[in-house]
Design a protein around this motif. Structure first.
Motif, PDB file in Angstrom:
ATOM      1  N   THR A 227       0.927  -1.345  -0.069  1.00 36.43           N
ATOM      2  CA  THR A 227       0.095   0.094  -0.059  1.00 36.43           C
ATOM      3  C   THR A 227       0.766   1.280   0.090  1.00 36.43           C
ATOM      4  OG1 THR A 227      -1.681  -0.973   1.170  1.00 36.43           O
ATOM      5  CG2 THR A 227      -1.955   1.426   1.335  1.00 36.43           C
ATOM      6  N   SER A 228       1.915   1.201   0.839  1.00 44.17           N
ATOM      7  CA  SER A 228       2.879   2.350   0.800  1.00 44.17           C
ATOM      8  C   SER A 228       3.419   2.807  -0.408  1.00 44.17           C
ATOM      9  CB  SER A 228       3.904   2.315   1.911  1.00 44.17           C
ATOM     10  OG  SER A 228       4.678   1.128   1.779  1.00 44.17           O
ATOM     11  N   HIS A 229       3.731   1.563  -1.120  1.00 46.53           N
ATOM     12  CA  HIS A 229       4.736   1.398  -2.565  1.00 46.53           C
ATOM     13  C   HIS A 229       3.532   2.214  -3.453  1.00 46.53           C
ATOM     14  CE1 HIS A 229       8.522   0.807  -3.672  1.00 46.53           C
ATOM     15  NE2 HIS A 229       8.084  -0.077  -4.687  1.00 46.53           N
ATOM     16  N   ILE A 230       2.398   1.630  -3.371  1.00 44.10           N
ATOM     17  CA  ILE A 230       1.240   2.192  -4.451  1.00 44.10           C
ATOM     18  C   ILE A 230       0.878   3.731  -4.363  1.00 44.10           C
ATOM     19  CG2 ILE A 230      -1.250   2.008  -5.163  1.00 44.10           C
ATOM     20  CD1 ILE A 230      -1.011  -1.152  -4.574  1.00 44.10           C
ATOM     21  N   LEU A 231       0.860   4.049  -3.113  1.00 40.10           N
ATOM     22  CA  LEU A 231       0.836   5.550  -2.770  1.00 40.10           C
ATOM     23  C   LEU A 231       1.854   6.497  -3.392  1.00 40.10           C
ATOM     24  CD1 LEU A 231      -0.894   5.567   0.866  1.00 40.10           C
ATOM     25  CD2 LEU A 231      -1.888   6.392  -1.116  1.00 40.10           C
ATOM     26  N   PHE A 285       5.752  -4.102  -7.268  1.00 44.96           N
ATOM     27  CA  PHE A 285       4.865  -3.712  -6.032  1.00 44.96           C
ATOM     28  C   PHE A 285       5.531  -4.425  -4.969  1.00 44.96           C
ATOM     29  CE2 PHE A 285       2.338  -3.188 -10.128  1.00 44.96           C
ATOM     30  CZ  PHE A 285       2.130  -1.739 -10.037  1.00 44.96           C
ATOM     31  N   THR A 286       6.079  -5.704  -5.092  1.00 42.69           N
ATOM     32  CA  THR A 286       6.210  -6.406  -3.785  1.00 42.69           C
ATOM     33  C   THR A 286       7.362  -7.430  -4.033  1.00 42.69           C
ATOM     34  OG1 THR A 286       5.434  -7.481  -1.720  1.00 42.69           O
ATOM     35  CG2 THR A 286       4.677  -8.318  -3.955  1.00 42.69           C
ATOM     36  N   PHE A 287       8.159  -7.562  -3.075  1.00 41.56           N
ATOM     37  CA  PHE A 287       9.197  -9.012  -3.417  1.00 41.56           C
ATOM     38  C   PHE A 287       8.411 -10.241  -2.906  1.00 41.56           C
ATOM     39  CE2 PHE A 287      12.559 -11.664  -1.434  1.00 41.56           C
ATOM     40  CZ  PHE A 287      13.590 -11.277  -2.487  1.00 41.56           C
ATOM     41  N   PHE A 288       9.279 -11.146  -3.804  1.00 38.49           N
ATOM     42  CA  PHE A 288       8.894 -12.606  -3.914  1.00 38.49           C
ATOM     43  C   PHE A 288      10.311 -13.361  -4.007  1.00 38.49           C
ATOM     44  CE2 PHE A 288       4.381 -11.350  -4.316  1.00 38.49           C
ATOM     45  CZ  PHE A 288       3.807 -12.498  -3.418  1.00 38.49           C
ATOM     46  N   PHE A 308      13.806   4.163  -0.237  1.00 43.58           N
ATOM     47  CA  PHE A 308      14.146   5.365  -0.989  1.00 43.58           C
ATOM     48  C   PHE A 308      13.055   5.839  -2.050  1.00 43.58           C
ATOM     49  CE2 PHE A 308      15.669   6.899  -5.545  1.00 43.58           C
ATOM     50  CZ  PHE A 308      16.431   7.676  -4.897  1.00 43.58           C
ATOM     51  N   VAL A 309      12.278   4.918  -2.589  1.00 43.79           N
ATOM     52  CA  VAL A 309      10.802   5.301  -3.299  1.00 43.79           C
ATOM     53  C   VAL A 309       9.952   6.155  -2.267  1.00 43.79           C
ATOM     54  CG1 VAL A 309       9.181   4.852  -4.940  1.00 43.79           C
ATOM     55  CG2 VAL A 309      11.369   4.016  -5.314  1.00 43.79           C
ATOM     56  N   ASN A 310       9.796   5.678  -1.208  1.00 42.74           N
ATOM     57  CA  ASN A 310       8.716   5.946  -0.535  1.00 42.74           C
ATOM     58  C   ASN A 310       9.284   7.356   0.203  1.00 42.74           C
ATOM     59  OD1 ASN A 310       7.346   3.710  -1.409  1.00 42.74           O
ATOM     60  ND2 ASN A 310       7.251   2.662   0.796  1.00 42.74           N
ATOM     61  N   VAL A 311      10.184   7.469   0.361  1.00 41.75           N
ATOM     62  CA  VAL A 311      10.832   8.832   0.779  1.00 41.75           C
ATOM     63  C   VAL A 311      10.727   9.846  -0.026  1.00 41.75           C
ATOM     64  CG1 VAL A 311      12.901  10.219   2.032  1.00 41.75           C
ATOM     65  CG2 VAL A 311      12.093   7.932   2.878  1.00 41.75           C
ATOM     66  N   PHE A 338       4.932   7.052   4.958  1.00 34.69           N
ATOM     67  CA  PHE A 338       6.011   6.734   5.882  1.00 34.69           C
ATOM     68  C   PHE A 338       5.476   5.563   6.883  1.00 34.69           C
ATOM     69  CE2 PHE A 338       7.417  11.373   4.947  1.00 34.69           C
ATOM     70  CZ  PHE A 338       7.967  11.191   3.996  1.00 34.69           C
ATOM     71  N   ALA A 339       4.361   5.849   7.581  1.00 37.11           N
ATOM     72  CA  ALA A 339       3.804   5.076   8.415  1.00 37.11           C
ATOM     73  C   ALA A 339       3.799   3.650   7.804  1.00 37.11           C
ATOM     74  CB  ALA A 339       2.600   5.402   9.122  1.00 37.11           C
ATOM     75  N   GLY A 340       3.099   3.342   6.770  1.00 41.77           N
ATOM     76  CA  GLY A 340       3.262   1.965   5.996  1.00 41.77           C
ATOM     77  C   GLY A 340       4.361   1.248   5.793  1.00 41.77           C
ATOM     78  N   SER A 341       5.399   2.342   5.493  1.00 41.58           N
ATOM     79  CA  SER A 341       6.932   1.558   5.476  1.00 41.58           C
ATOM     80  C   SER A 341       7.290   1.171   6.421  1.00 41.58           C
ATOM     81  CB  SER A 341       7.664   2.618   4.476  1.00 41.58           C
ATOM     82  OG  SER A 341       7.251   3.108   3.375  1.00 41.58           O
TER      83      SER A 341
END
Length: 393
Positions: A227-231, A285-288, A308-311, A338-341
């Motif tokens: 979710t934080s990455h999508i935002l 979007f996510t790690f696998f 880095f992307v989220n900041v 920031f909270a989601g990350s």
């Protein structure tokens, strides 16, 4: 001996119906939203919304039919060369998948077989026979959950990103848009947990994922980070629609990484290339764990870039386009990112340090015969398909 808790239960059967309803609701709200966009004259949003629906639908139909065909051609699972393997004939499968409802045939078969196991024959089977029946149903459920994972990251996740961009970047927000985003979010949550639990239960050499707290922590880790990455991606798109090129490059880098790892999931070269392209989208979007290897270093690098992307995204929007959004908007979305990350990474560390299943209750034996599936033998193709698929990360 199989652990007691690895059983296909009545609750599990009911949850499968719930997963089907979530899938139908997710696709249905997106199609309804596309129709609404067309009616309002927003043809670009309508086409993009439909494009994601069709992308998820097309890829799941291709892989679903290919797996049915692999099972039919498997000399272990289908030694006599029957035109079907515990399901419709080959001709019927072609029609179903060309019509876009191949995944519903898998739901029908799973629910039918699951009903037989948990209700019709729950008290009549010997313990050994019941174990085989439970494993058979979980193998069917795993195939379905793998297809749903594809659909989630090709349709639900991009759809959530698109609708967030439309609402945050262009103002407004209708009830149908919020319903679409909510449906996508819950579909993502269900697909992640369902896939992880089914995969572990279908592979004998993988430790079972305990229910309760471990499942909840894993889900929170995934949902918070995704979710934080999508935002963050949404803010970059608000900053400039050309950020979509950057997302495409990230997807291509993920695909290139799967080429480096030389994945071996599909029975044909062309399908393997499609599989690698889909994995590239998922890694955006996510790690696998792409190939079942030790991924501590890879995961650390991935989530360093994630941070880095989220900041960077909120900072870039605030510095380069300060007049486009109100201060309250930027502070709210930045706080969520920031909270989601932070929470997501905390849940990740908590899960892998204390809650990740480490024990193995039976080592896989490459010389073993196939497992029983639907009263027949599970073929090598089916088993390799599950062993070589993405591992949860």
């Amino acid at each position: 001996m199989q652990p007691v808790d690895i059983q296909y239960t009545k609750l599990r059967w009911l949850l499968t119906i719930g997963g089907l309803l979530l899938y139908v609701g997710d696709v249905g709200t997106d199609i309804g939203l596309a129709v609404r966009y067309f009616q309002k004259g927003d043809s670009v949003w309508a086409r993009l919304t439909l494009a994601f629906v069709l992308a998820g639908l097309l890829v799941t139909q291709i892989f679903s039919y290919a797996w049915y065909e692999d099972d039919m051609n498997d000399v272990v699972m289908n030694a006599v060369g029957k035109p079907t393997v515990s399901g419709p004939s080959k001709g019927s499968l072609v029609v179903l998948h060309l019509s876009g409802v191949g995944i519903f045939s898998r739901y029908h078969h799973l629910l039918k077989r699951g009903f037989q196991v948990v209700w019709t024959s729950a008290h009549s089977n010997a313990a050994e026979e019941r174990q085989g029946a439970d494993h058979a149903v979980f193998c069917m459920a795993t195939d379905l959950s793998m297809l749903k994972l594809f659909e989630t990251f090709l349709e639900s996740v991009p759809q959530l990103l698109l609708q967030l961009y439309i609402v945050l970047g262009h103002g407004g927000g209708s009830v149908l848009q919020y319903l679409s985003m909510a449906s996508s979010f819950f579909n993502i949550a269900w697909s992640l947990v369902d896939y992880r639990r089914c995969l572990r239960r279908s592979l004998a050499h993988i430790g079972e994922m305990p229910s309760g707290l471990p499942t909840a922590i894993y889900l929170l880790y995934k949902l918070c980070t995704i979710t934080s990455h999508i935002l963050s991606y949404t803010l970059l798109l608000v900053l400039s629609p050309y950020s979509a090129i950057g997302l495409t490059v990230l997807s291509l880098l993920g695909t290139a990484w799967t080429h480096v790892l030389q994945t071996n999931f599909c029975s044909s070269r062309k399908l393997e290339l499609l599989y690698r392209a889909v994995i590239g989208v998922i890694l955006t979007f996510t790690f696998f764990n792409v190939k079942g290897q030790d991924t501590k270093v890879h995961m650390a690098i991935y989530y360093s870039f994630h941070v880095f992307v989220n900041v960077s995204a909120p900072l870039l929007l605030g510095l380069l386009k300060p007049a486009s959004q109100t201060e309250a908007f930027l502070l709210t979305v930045s706080g969520l990112i920031f909270a989601g990350s932070a929470l997501g990474l905390c849940f990740l560390v908590l899960y892998y340090l204390f809650l990740h299943p480490k024990e193995k209750w039976r080592e896989a034996d490459e010389l073993d015969g196939g497992d029983t599936v639907d009263g027949a033998v599970e073929g090598t193709q089916a088993r390799q398909r599950r062993e070589n698929f993405l591992r949860p990360g």
